[in-house]
Design a protein around this motif. Structure first.
Motif, PDB file in Angstrom:
ATOM      1  N   UNK A 185       0.852  -1.191   0.000  1.00  0.00           N
ATOM      2  CA  UNK A 185       0.000   0.000   0.000  1.00  0.00           C
ATOM      3  C   UNK A 185       0.891   1.245   0.000  1.00  0.00           C
ATOM      4  N   UNK A 186       0.632   2.190  -0.901  1.00  0.00           N
ATOM      5  CA  UNK A 186       1.554   3.319  -1.050  1.00  0.00           C
ATOM      6  C   UNK A 186       1.483   4.319   0.102  1.00  0.00           C
ATOM      7  N   UNK A 187       2.626   4.961   0.318  1.00  0.00           N
ATOM      8  CA  UNK A 187       2.690   6.093   1.234  1.00  0.00           C
ATOM      9  C   UNK A 187       2.745   7.354   0.382  1.00  0.00           C
ATOM     10  N   UNK A 188       2.055   8.404   0.786  1.00  0.00           N
ATOM     11  CA  UNK A 188       1.967   9.620  -0.024  1.00  0.00           C
ATOM     12  C   UNK A 188       2.156  10.853   0.847  1.00  0.00           C
ATOM     13  N   UNK A 189       2.777  11.869   0.253  1.00  0.00           N
ATOM     14  CA  UNK A 189       3.014  13.107   0.991  1.00  0.00           C
ATOM     15  C   UNK A 189       2.951  14.293   0.045  1.00  0.00           C
ATOM     16  N   UNK A 190       2.303  15.357   0.504  1.00  0.00           N
ATOM     17  CA  UNK A 190       2.227  16.609  -0.246  1.00  0.00           C
ATOM     18  C   UNK A 190       2.905  17.708   0.569  1.00  0.00           C
ATOM     19  N   UNK A 191       3.781  18.446  -0.068  1.00  0.00           N
ATOM     20  CA  UNK A 191       4.380  19.608   0.575  1.00  0.00           C
ATOM     21  C   UNK A 191       4.208  20.812  -0.352  1.00  0.00           C
ATOM     22  N   UNK A 192       3.871  21.950   0.226  1.00  0.00           N
ATOM     23  CA  UNK A 192       3.671  23.155  -0.561  1.00  0.00           C
ATOM     24  C   UNK A 192       4.334  24.345   0.092  1.00  0.00           C
ATOM     25  N   UNK A 193       4.627  25.356  -0.704  1.00  0.00           N
ATOM     26  CA  UNK A 193       5.189  26.603  -0.189  1.00  0.00           C
ATOM     27  C   UNK A 193       4.378  27.774  -0.744  1.00  0.00           C
ATOM     28  N   UNK A 194       4.549  28.932  -0.122  1.00  0.00           N
ATOM     29  CA  UNK A 194       3.872  30.125  -0.606  1.00  0.00           C
ATOM     30  C   UNK A 194       2.366  29.972  -0.637  1.00  0.00           C
ATOM     31  N   UNK A 195       1.779  30.387  -1.748  1.00  0.00           N
ATOM     32  CA  UNK A 195       0.333  30.335  -1.910  1.00  0.00           C
ATOM     33  C   UNK A 195      -0.208  28.909  -1.855  1.00  0.00           C
ATOM     34  N   UNK A 196       0.630  27.937  -2.165  1.00  0.00           N
ATOM     35  CA  UNK A 196       0.194  26.533  -2.223  1.00  0.00           C
ATOM     36  C   UNK A 196       0.487  25.777  -0.935  1.00  0.00           C
ATOM     37  N   UNK A 197       0.949  26.462   0.089  1.00  0.00           N
ATOM     38  CA  UNK A 197       1.331  25.792   1.328  1.00  0.00           C
ATOM     39  C   UNK A 197       0.167  25.065   1.983  1.00  0.00           C
ATOM     40  N   UNK A 198      -1.045  25.591   1.824  1.00  0.00           N
ATOM     41  CA  UNK A 198      -2.213  24.976   2.447  1.00  0.00           C
ATOM     42  C   UNK A 198      -2.510  23.571   1.954  1.00  0.00           C
ATOM     43  N   UNK A 199      -1.997  23.213   0.776  1.00  0.00           N
ATOM     44  CA  UNK A 199      -2.247  21.869   0.233  1.00  0.00           C
ATOM     45  C   UNK A 199      -1.500  20.781   0.988  1.00  0.00           C
ATOM     46  N   UNK A 200      -0.531  21.147   1.821  1.00  0.00           N
ATOM     47  CA  UNK A 200       0.233  20.151   2.574  1.00  0.00           C
ATOM     48  C   UNK A 200      -0.659  19.314   3.475  1.00  0.00           C
TER      49      UNK A 200
END
Length: 227
Positions: A185-200
């Motif tokens: 089963x995959x592990x997934x991670x989202x990281x964002x900076x600036x305007x896109x930081x909220x997607x983390x």
């Protein structure tokens, strides 16, 4: 006319059946046979060493590697951006070829497992020229970027079939593998900076959405050299 056609078809079947009955069994013992395989397919390019351990069974130890990358395959609505997708898979595998039929040694059942040292998919999204909303103007760094990473690293069982003989009858032959790995089963991670930081904060949702993406199909052509 129909009777003539029916009689001709019947005679043809009788001829084919009698001819096949005279063909000797195609089984060729593979015990102690050895070969080197160079292969290419959906799991990348690689190499294997094959060895016959019984009259019908052979083992294959090998490695496969696949690097893939592409640009601008993903976009965010209302956000002028560039993107880069990359995938890196590499595995060491041990497979068993079993030929169950005496008169069809070109058909093989294949099973085994692999350890995936790398099994990663990555998506990077960056602002192309900043971001403007009304009177608000942000430069590229302020607009930020988004990075999504997914990994299936670990052990995976394999099940499939093989077509054409496992070992060359003379110096060389070609055969085909069709099957699939069942990845962890995959592990997934989202990281964002600036305007896109909220997607983390969406990492858990991405992991949930991808939980059933565990099959790695294999369509592989093998070029085999007898030792």
């Amino acid at each position: 006319m129909k009777k003539v056609l029916l009689l001709s078809t019947l005679l043809l079947f009788v001829f084919i059946a009698s001819t096949l009955a005279q063909i000797p069994p195609l089984q060729e013992p593979i015990l102690n046979q050895k070969s080197i395989h160079i292969n290419a397919g959906t799991q990348g390019a690689g190499a294997e060493f094959a060895y016959g351990i019984s009259q019908k069974t052979a083992l294959r130890l090998g490695i496969n590697v696949i690097p893939v990358s592409a640009n601008n395959v993903f976009s965010i609505s209302g956000f002028n951006s560039t993107s880069k997708f990359s995938a890196s898979f590499s595995n060491i595998h041990l497979l068993t070829d079993y030929s169950p039929f005496k008169k069809a040694t070109g058909f093989r059942l294949v099973g085994g497992a692999a350890y995936f040292m790398n099994a990663n998919g990555n998506m990077q999204v960056q602002s192309a020229d900043g971001y403007k909303y009304g009177d608000i103007v942000l430069n590229k760094d302020e607009a930020g970027n988004l990075n999504m990473n997914v990994t299936w690293k670990g052990f995976a069982p394999y099940l499939g079939i093989g077509l054409l003989k496992a070992f060359p009858q003379r110096a060389f032959n070609i055969n085909l593998d069709l099957g699939s790995y069942y990845l962890r089963r995959p592990d997934a991670k989202i990281t964002g900076t600036g305007l896109l930081e909220g997607n983390s904060s969406q990492s858990a949702q991405l992991k949930e959405n991808l939980k059933n993406y565990r099959f790695l199909p294999v369509v592989q052509l093998n070029f085999n050299f007898k030792l």
